[in-house]
Design an enzyme around this catalytic site. Sequence first.
Site, PDB file in Angstrom:
ATOM      1  N   LYS A 162       0.963  -1.150   0.136  1.00 12.10           N
ATOM      2  CA  LYS A 162      -0.055   0.056   0.072  1.00 12.10           C
ATOM      3  C   LYS A 162       0.888   1.079   0.031  1.00 12.10           C
ATOM      4  CE  LYS A 162      -1.652   1.699   3.967  1.00 12.10           C
ATOM      5  NZ  LYS A 162      -1.484   3.106   4.392  1.00 12.10           N
ATOM      6  N   ASN A 163       1.915   1.218   0.922  1.00 12.40           N
ATOM      7  CA  ASN A 163       2.688   2.350   0.925  1.00 12.40           C
ATOM      8  C   ASN A 163       3.606   2.801  -0.143  1.00 12.40           C
ATOM      9  OD1 ASN A 163       1.220   2.750   3.354  1.00 12.40           O
ATOM     10  ND2 ASN A 163       2.697   2.431   4.661  1.00 12.40           N
ATOM     11  N   CYS A 189      -5.188  12.451  11.711  1.00 12.44           N
ATOM     12  CA  CYS A 189      -6.019  10.879  11.541  1.00 12.44           C
ATOM     13  C   CYS A 189      -6.044  10.188  12.649  1.00 12.44           C
ATOM     14  CB  CYS A 189      -5.063  10.069  10.385  1.00 12.44           C
ATOM     15  SG  CYS A 189      -3.781   9.546  11.303  1.00 12.44           S
ATOM     16  N   ARG A 222      -1.009  14.827  12.118  1.00 15.13           N
ATOM     17  CA  ARG A 222      -0.170  14.536  10.898  1.00 15.13           C
ATOM     18  C   ARG A 222       0.302  15.893  10.294  1.00 15.13           C
ATOM     19  NH1 ARG A 222      -1.104   9.054   9.706  1.00 15.13           N
ATOM     20  NH2 ARG A 222       0.420   9.076   8.251  1.00 15.13           N
ATOM     21  N   PRO A 223       1.356  16.341  11.042  1.00 14.02           N
ATOM     22  CA  PRO A 223       1.723  17.839  10.326  1.00 14.02           C
ATOM     23  C   PRO A 223       2.573  17.384   9.151  1.00 14.02           C
ATOM     24  CG  PRO A 223       3.172  17.013  12.048  1.00 14.02           C
ATOM     25  CD  PRO A 223       1.953  15.954  12.203  1.00 14.02           C
ATOM     26  N   ASP A 257       4.320   0.423  11.892  1.00 18.62           N
ATOM     27  CA  ASP A 257       2.959  -0.263  11.277  1.00 18.62           C
ATOM     28  C   ASP A 257       2.931  -1.536  11.916  1.00 18.62           C
ATOM     29  OD1 ASP A 257       3.255   1.659   8.408  1.00 18.62           O
ATOM     30  OD2 ASP A 257       2.746   2.582  10.377  1.00 18.62           O
ATOM     31  N   ILE A 307       6.998   6.894  16.921  1.00 17.89           N
ATOM     32  CA  ILE A 307       6.661   7.887  15.480  1.00 17.89           C
ATOM     33  C   ILE A 307       5.347   8.270  16.071  1.00 17.89           C
ATOM     34  CG2 ILE A 307       6.098   7.432  13.610  1.00 17.89           C
ATOM     35  CD1 ILE A 307       9.093   6.985  13.928  1.00 17.89           C
ATOM     36  N   ARG A 357      -8.522  -0.640   4.526  1.00 22.27           N
ATOM     37  CA  ARG A 357      -7.828   0.046   3.816  1.00 22.27           C
ATOM     38  C   ARG A 357      -6.448  -0.342   3.535  1.00 22.27           C
ATOM     39  NH1 ARG A 357      -6.256   4.525   7.686  1.00 22.27           N
ATOM     40  NH2 ARG A 357      -4.670   4.683   5.794  1.00 22.27           N
TER      41      ARG A 357
HETATM   42  C1  EPZ Z   1       4.149   6.658   6.129  1.00 20.56           C
HETATM   43  O1  EPZ Z   1       3.483   7.965   6.508  1.00 20.56           O
HETATM   44  C2  EPZ Z   1       3.217   5.878   6.092  1.00 20.56           C
HETATM   45  N1  EPZ Z   1       2.203   6.185   5.210  1.00 20.56           N
HETATM   46  C3  EPZ Z   1       2.760   5.306   7.449  1.00 20.56           C
HETATM   47  O2  EPZ Z   1       1.883   3.987   7.120  1.00 20.56           O
HETATM   48  C4  EPZ Z   1       4.012   4.992   8.168  1.00 20.56           C
HETATM   49  O3  EPZ Z   1       3.494   4.703   9.699  1.00 20.56           O
HETATM   50  C5  EPZ Z   1       4.894   6.138   8.307  1.00 20.56           C
HETATM   51  O4  EPZ Z   1       5.254   6.466   7.042  1.00 20.56           O
HETATM   52  C6  EPZ Z   1       6.192   5.864   9.143  1.00 20.56           C
HETATM   53  O5  EPZ Z   1       6.851   4.757   8.585  1.00 20.56           O
HETATM   54  C7  EPZ Z   1       2.468   5.993   3.985  1.00 20.56           C
HETATM   55  O6  EPZ Z   1       3.436   5.629   3.526  1.00 20.56           O
HETATM   56  C8  EPZ Z   1       0.959   6.412   2.912  1.00 20.56           C
HETATM   57  P1  EPZ Z   1       6.328  10.406   8.396  1.00 20.56           P
HETATM   58  P2  EPZ Z   1       4.080   9.283   6.908  1.00 20.56           P
HETATM   59  O7  EPZ Z   1       6.095  11.445   7.639  1.00 20.56           O
HETATM   60  O8  EPZ Z   1       4.730   9.754   5.540  1.00 20.56           O
HETATM   61  C9  EPZ Z   1       6.207  13.626  11.796  1.00 20.56           C
HETATM   62  C10 EPZ Z   1       0.098   2.819   7.523  1.00 20.56           C
HETATM   63  O9  EPZ Z   1      -0.600   2.324   8.684  1.00 20.56           O
HETATM   64  N2  EPZ Z   1       6.194  14.453  10.740  1.00 20.56           N
HETATM   65  O10 EPZ Z   1       7.390   9.425   8.205  1.00 20.56           O
HETATM   66  O11 EPZ Z   1       2.989  10.251   7.156  1.00 20.56           O
HETATM   67  C11 EPZ Z   1       4.993  12.633  11.894  1.00 20.56           C
HETATM   68  O12 EPZ Z   1       3.970  13.295  12.599  1.00 20.56           O
HETATM   69  C12 EPZ Z   1       0.606   4.379   7.625  1.00 20.56           C
HETATM   70  O13 EPZ Z   1       0.392   2.176   6.536  1.00 20.56           O
HETATM   71  C13 EPZ Z   1       6.273  15.655  10.913  1.00 20.56           C
HETATM   72  O14 EPZ Z   1       6.660  16.014  12.128  1.00 20.56           O
HETATM   73  O15 EPZ Z   1       4.980   9.086   8.033  1.00 20.56           O
HETATM   74  C14 EPZ Z   1       5.264  11.320  12.559  1.00 20.56           C
HETATM   75  O16 EPZ Z   1       5.431  11.499  13.928  1.00 20.56           O
HETATM   76  C15 EPZ Z   1       0.121   4.933   9.028  1.00 20.56           C
HETATM   77  N3  EPZ Z   1       6.129  16.511  10.151  1.00 20.56           N
HETATM   78  C16 EPZ Z   1       6.653  11.114  11.992  1.00 20.56           C
HETATM   79  O17 EPZ Z   1       7.147  12.359  11.474  1.00 20.56           O
HETATM   80  C17 EPZ Z   1       5.972  16.266   8.809  1.00 20.56           C
HETATM   81  O18 EPZ Z   1       5.993  17.033   7.715  1.00 20.56           O
HETATM   82  C18 EPZ Z   1       6.808   9.997  10.954  1.00 20.56           C
HETATM   83  O19 EPZ Z   1       6.030  10.455   9.882  1.00 20.56           O
HETATM   84  C19 EPZ Z   1       5.697  14.668   8.515  1.00 20.56           C
HETATM   85  C20 EPZ Z   1       5.948  13.967   9.469  1.00 20.56           C
END
Ligand code: EPZ
Length: 419
Positions: free
Chosen positions: A22-23, A116, A121-122, A305, A327, A397
């Site tokens: 998915k990701n 979410c 989710r900043p 995840d 995370i 999903r």
């Molecule tokens: C991706 O989300 C995945 N989703 C998530 O999978 C996964 O848990 C996550 O990466 C971590 O591996 C997809 O790929 C579609 P991040 P993403 O940006 O990109 C903070 C699932 O269940 N952050 O690496 O949103 C954020 O709040 C989903 O399949 C900021 O602060 O994750 C989090 O604490 C859930 N500012 C951390 O970084 C930003 O601009 C990691 O988020 C972006 C993120």
Amino acid sequence: MGKLKVCGGNTLRGSLRVQGAKNSVLPILAASILVRGESLLRNCPNLKDVDAAIAILRYLGCQVTRDEGDVHIDSAAIVRRDIPDELMREMRSSVIFLGAILGRCGEAVLSMPGGCELGPRPINLHLDALRVLGAEIEEHGGNIICRAERLVGASVHLASPSVGATENAMLAAVSAVGETIITNAAREPEIVDLQNFLKAAGARIHGAGTPTITIQGGGMMRPVTHRIMPDRIVAATYLSAVAFAGGRLELEDIVPGHVTAVTDALRAAGCEITVREDNLQLVSTGRLRAISPVMTGPYPGFPTDAQPCLLTACVKSKGTTVFMENIFQNRYRYVEELRRMGADIKLEGRVAVVTGVERLTGAAVSAADLRGGAALVVAALGAAGETVISEAEHIDRGYDGIAETLGALGADVERTDDV
Ligand code: EPZ
């Protein structure tokens, strides 16, 4: 709303081919906007999130057709450059379209992606990266408006290795004039899969999987065919399910190196795991040992995840296992539901202390998010009696045909919709 009814206690046995990731498919669907022609994606899973991404592509003007696991996208004519609120709300990770729309159209308007179930989710890291590449961004009336007459290659340093921000920076940099170097990039395998798609379409990009990704932008992207990598989190989920319920599972079409953190933990818990090239076998008696602390973190650390399903597999272990979720803030919402089934789990902020109990008992529980919902399925498989999991659409999903897949392994799982 959809429900899953599980009668626990069956030993599970069989083999399954792991669905496409998915990701990986989501950012690659966004990347197809950069191809002024046709993209053919193979091994796409049948998921609600993929449906939501396809709806966005169609809204933007792409012709999209599906044939089983093949998704064919023709992005020759992009007629819009915005994603309306109702489509953004369908899928939180729609922000991944931002860099691609901006790169293709010079402008992108998205409604602010809300938080979410996992908490806020900043997207500050995404927006900072696009600004460095020349985008002007304003937030107005709940919308993010990005404009870039011309994206120019630059050095983009990510304050933290965000997966989505890395992907957005890659997709914008492909259209930027000149060289972009992304440092402190996320190293997840899905980033490598995105790079492989972009390279197959003619982009000059290398370094994905390491903290530094280099892109020579500005080239034309040509029609491409790409096979989506296997889903390592779905693999981790089914491995945890058989580890907990007991039995034998053979996973086909998997990259064992993508799930090392999870298989190391399951081996330590007492599972027998053998690895061949793209095949992995797990055998479990169902009675596991407690393991040393599990700390989630960016790849190659333990994947957030997979935390819910591994934690669940530990609830009947002999001894105590500690989890630290580094995370997401609200990753433990499923714990309350496990307690209803008899689990002994203490939460203190990001720390969960799991003390093994003799047995879990089936109960009426509710899925609050995708991976927490999958953890409830794992729990139900190893619980005595019947469990009914409501809000099962969260699980759909990310899991393609979870009831059929588990049924084929000997589980008693039935999908029932609300009466
Ligand atoms: C991706 O989300 C995945 N989703 C998530 O999978 C996964 O848990 C996550 O990466 C971590 O591996 C997809 O790929 C579609 P991040 P993403 O940006 O990109 C903070 C699932 O269940 N952050 O690496 O949103 C954020 O709040 C989903 O399949 C900021 O602060 O994750 C989090 O604490 C859930 N500012 C951390 O970084 C930003 O601009 C990691 O988020 C972006 C993120």
